[in-house]
Scaffold this active site. Structure first.
Site, PDB file in Angstrom:
ATOM      1  N   ASN A 161       0.805  -1.224   0.000  1.00  0.00           N
ATOM      2  CA  ASN A 161       0.000   0.000   0.000  1.00  0.00           C
ATOM      3  C   ASN A 161       0.837   1.272   0.000  1.00  0.00           C
ATOM      4  O   ASN A 161       0.376   2.324  -0.417  1.00  0.00           O
ATOM      5  CB  ASN A 161      -0.950   0.017   1.199  1.00  0.00           C
ATOM      6  CG  ASN A 161      -0.228  -0.191   2.508  1.00  0.00           C
ATOM      7  OD1 ASN A 161       0.422  -1.213   2.709  1.00  0.00           O
ATOM      8  ND2 ASN A 161      -0.312   0.771   3.393  1.00  0.00           N
ATOM      9  N   GLN A 189      -4.859  -4.013  -1.970  1.00  0.00           N
ATOM     10  CA  GLN A 189      -4.487  -3.067  -3.024  1.00  0.00           C
ATOM     11  C   GLN A 189      -4.434  -3.723  -4.403  1.00  0.00           C
ATOM     12  O   GLN A 189      -4.416  -3.023  -5.417  1.00  0.00           O
ATOM     13  CB  GLN A 189      -3.111  -2.453  -2.722  1.00  0.00           C
ATOM     14  CG  GLN A 189      -3.028  -1.666  -1.435  1.00  0.00           C
ATOM     15  CD  GLN A 189      -3.729  -0.319  -1.502  1.00  0.00           C
ATOM     16  OE1 GLN A 189      -4.074   0.163  -2.583  1.00  0.00           O
ATOM     17  NE2 GLN A 189      -3.950   0.292  -0.365  1.00  0.00           N
ATOM     18  N   ALA A 210     -13.791  -3.123  -0.316  1.00  0.00           N
ATOM     19  CA  ALA A 210     -14.568  -2.479  -1.382  1.00  0.00           C
ATOM     20  C   ALA A 210     -14.077  -1.060  -1.686  1.00  0.00           C
ATOM     21  O   ALA A 210     -14.017  -0.657  -2.836  1.00  0.00           O
ATOM     22  CB  ALA A 210     -16.052  -2.442  -1.007  1.00  0.00           C
ATOM     23  N   CYS A 337       6.373  13.178  10.686  1.00  0.00           N
ATOM     24  CA  CYS A 337       5.528  14.282  11.127  1.00  0.00           C
ATOM     25  C   CYS A 337       4.083  14.116  10.681  1.00  0.00           C
ATOM     26  O   CYS A 337       3.191  14.748  11.210  1.00  0.00           O
ATOM     27  CB  CYS A 337       6.076  15.600  10.598  1.00  0.00           C
ATOM     28  SG  CYS A 337       7.494  16.151  11.534  1.00  0.00           S
TER      29      CYS A 337
END
Lengths: 413, 128
Positions: A161, A189, A210, A337
């Site tokens: 991903n 994915q 989905a 961050c």
């Protein structure tokens, strides 16, 4: 062209209008409970669910009976791994039999797999976490070496991903079947983006979500192989015995219809979309590279998802880059961050990408709605912002002066 | 995440970006942070007598880090060295309305001022 431009298709996708149109009648017209066997309202709902089950199965080369509906991939992963350990963990490991408490996975899995594995470790399982190569790929040899007599399941992501790297699923699946080890694949994915066939690819368990393939959020499925081998799982949610006893709870008919439609459309458009999104991905990278030096690809150039591009821009911190573009572009960063944990991406770390480059990484997700015009606009914005931030960067200045950043003694904090 | 208007202003229009001659005896250079931590600040001061007459910075880091160092250069300019050393990170936090997760950016800016002053002083001592 409307801004901001959405380039975060690995995070989620918009529900396709065609999918939505198929879902709508199931809110107010066909609202029966699919488990109601005594009247047409229930029958119609059940029929819709059966159709969706067949559409999903068709996309992945399974049979309809092998699909178990869940709330999404995370739940499907929990059910697959915990359900398998509960069913087979205490079976004495011996050749030709599924059993044992050893799990093989990798360090670049989604947190849904990693956290489930951690949970299972606390319950007495042993887990081997494979370190991928520098492109994020696990090899068959690594899995072979990690195999033990008591290995119960190999759990690996198909398309990563964060970086889009594809694992050699078919080859690893073949190995698992030779050794009577279950093979769980995180297909979140990959399904609907690349060709997937659970038979040819030797998969026993696979999760689908989905909302990653233009369906609604909150629904997914787990593929559970029914023959060679017949995989059994202990349910993790009890109450009513729905989904062949593996997942209780009234079926979310509307969303299931959406998942089915999303899978059918993804299958119909798979080849053209693969081609189109790959071309846009490459166009984006080429345009960016034409305007900037010191750009690194995170991932594998050969084995990768069509719509995912992860780049690190040396000497520019990811969050400041996002700040410069987020009124125009929606993308993600592997920078600490931008994460809740203040840690840089665990995926990039596991691949051996230095923390400095991990902080500088941006993931571009390209999908069904992305146009060439949008890609060109994105490249221009990225070039402008990176150039501006490099002018501001003491590291870039040092690099231009020929100072080796890694030789500097930094005071960490 | 939402940034304060002041952080956005410093990010979009950073003050005093650039470099001073680090070999000059009148210039003090502070380089703090680390690339693997995601922020590095370089802050330089030019001193005449005991007054800071110019300041420049370059920062690799998030928007709050850029804003903190930009603000630090604004504040040290025109101050004496001892006045500059009194600037504390809490003043920076207040001025920029930094959220708790970004406090380390202000600490780094304070450290950068102190490192620049220390560099200047050591040059003066070795030079005299």
């Amino acid at each position: 062209m409307k801004t901001p431009i959405y380039l975060d298709y690995q995070a989620t996708t918009p529900t396709d209008e065609r999918v939505l149109a198929e879902m709508l009648p199931y809110f107010t017209e066909v609202y029966g409970n699919a488990a109601s066997r005594s009247h047409p309202f229930g029958w119609q709902a059940e029929e819709a669910v059966d159709k969706a089950r067949a559409e999903i199965a068709e996309l992945i080369g399974a049979s309809a009976k092998e699909m178990v509906f869940t709330s999404g991939s995370t739940e499907a992963i929990n059910l697959a791994l915990k359900g398998a350990v509960d069913m087979y963990g205490d079976v004495e490991p011996k050749p030709g039999k599924i059993g044992g408490k050893h799990i093989i996975t990798s360090l670049v899995e989604h947190k849904a797999v990693l956290d489930t594995c951690k949970h299972l470790e606390k319950e007495g399982c042993q887990v081997t976490y494979l370190t991928p190569d520098e492109t994020g790929r696990v090899t068959v040899e690594q899995v072979t070496e990690a195999m033990r007599d008591d290995t119960l399941v190999v759990a690996l992501i198909w398309g990563n991903n964060e970086i889009g790297t594809l694992n050699p699923i078919r080859e690893i699946g073949e190995l698992c079947h030779e050794r009577n080890v279950l093979f769980f694949v995180d297909g979140t994915q990959a399904v609907g983006k690349i060709p997937v066939n659970v038979e040819a690819d030797n998969i026993d368990l696979m999760c689908i979500s989905a909302h990653k393939l233009y369906g609604p959020k909150g629904v997914g499925a787990l593929y559970v192989r029914r023959r060679k081998p017949r995989v059994r799982l202990v349910s993790q949610i009890d109450g009513g015995g729905h989904e062949r006893g593996m997942r209780s709870g009234t079926l979310n008919v509307t969303s299931i219809v959406g998942l089915g439609a999303a899978c059918r459309i993804a299958g119909e458009e798979l080849e053209t979309e693969m081609q189109r999104t790959s071309e846009l991905r490459d166009r984006l990278e080429e345009k960016i590279r034409a305007g900037l030096d010191m750009v690194h690809l995170n991932g594998n150039r050969e084995f990768r998802l069509p719509g995912c591009l992860n780049l690190s821009f040396s000497y520019v911190e990811g969050e400041s880059l996002l700040m410069g573009i987020n009124n125009h572009l929606a993308v993600s960063s592997g920078s600490a961050c931008t994460s809740a944990s203040l840690e840089p991406s665990h995926v990039l770390r596991a691949m051996g990408v230095g923390d400095d480059l991990a902080h500088s990484s941006i993931r571009f997700g390209i999908g069904r709605k992305t146009t060439a015009e949008e890609v060109d606009f994105a490249a221009t914005r990225i070039i402008e912002t990176v150039t501006r931030l490099r002018e501001l960067s003491p590291l870039y200045e040092m690099a231009l002066e020929g100072i080796d950043i890694s030789s500097v003694e930094w005071a960490g904090h | 995440m939402a940034y304060s208007d002041k952080v956005i202003d410093h990010y979009e229009n950073p003050r005093n970006v650039g470099a001073l001659d680090k070999t000059s005896g009148e210039v003090g250079t502070g380089l703090v942070g680390a690339p693997e931590c995601g922020d590095v600040m370089k802050l330089q001061i030019q001193v005449e007598g005991d007054k800071i007459v110019d300041a420049k910075f370059k920062t690799f880091g998030c928007g709050s880090a850029i804003a903190s160092s930009s603000l630090a250069t604004e504040w040290v300019k025109g101050k004496t060295i001892s006045e500059a050393l009194e600037i504390s990170n809490t003043q920076i936090v207040e001025e920029l309305s930094l959220p708790p997760v970004k406090i380390h950016c202000s600490v780094l800016a304070e450290d950068a001022i102190k490192a620049a002053v220390a560099d200047y002083k050591s040059k003066q001592e070795s030079g005299s």
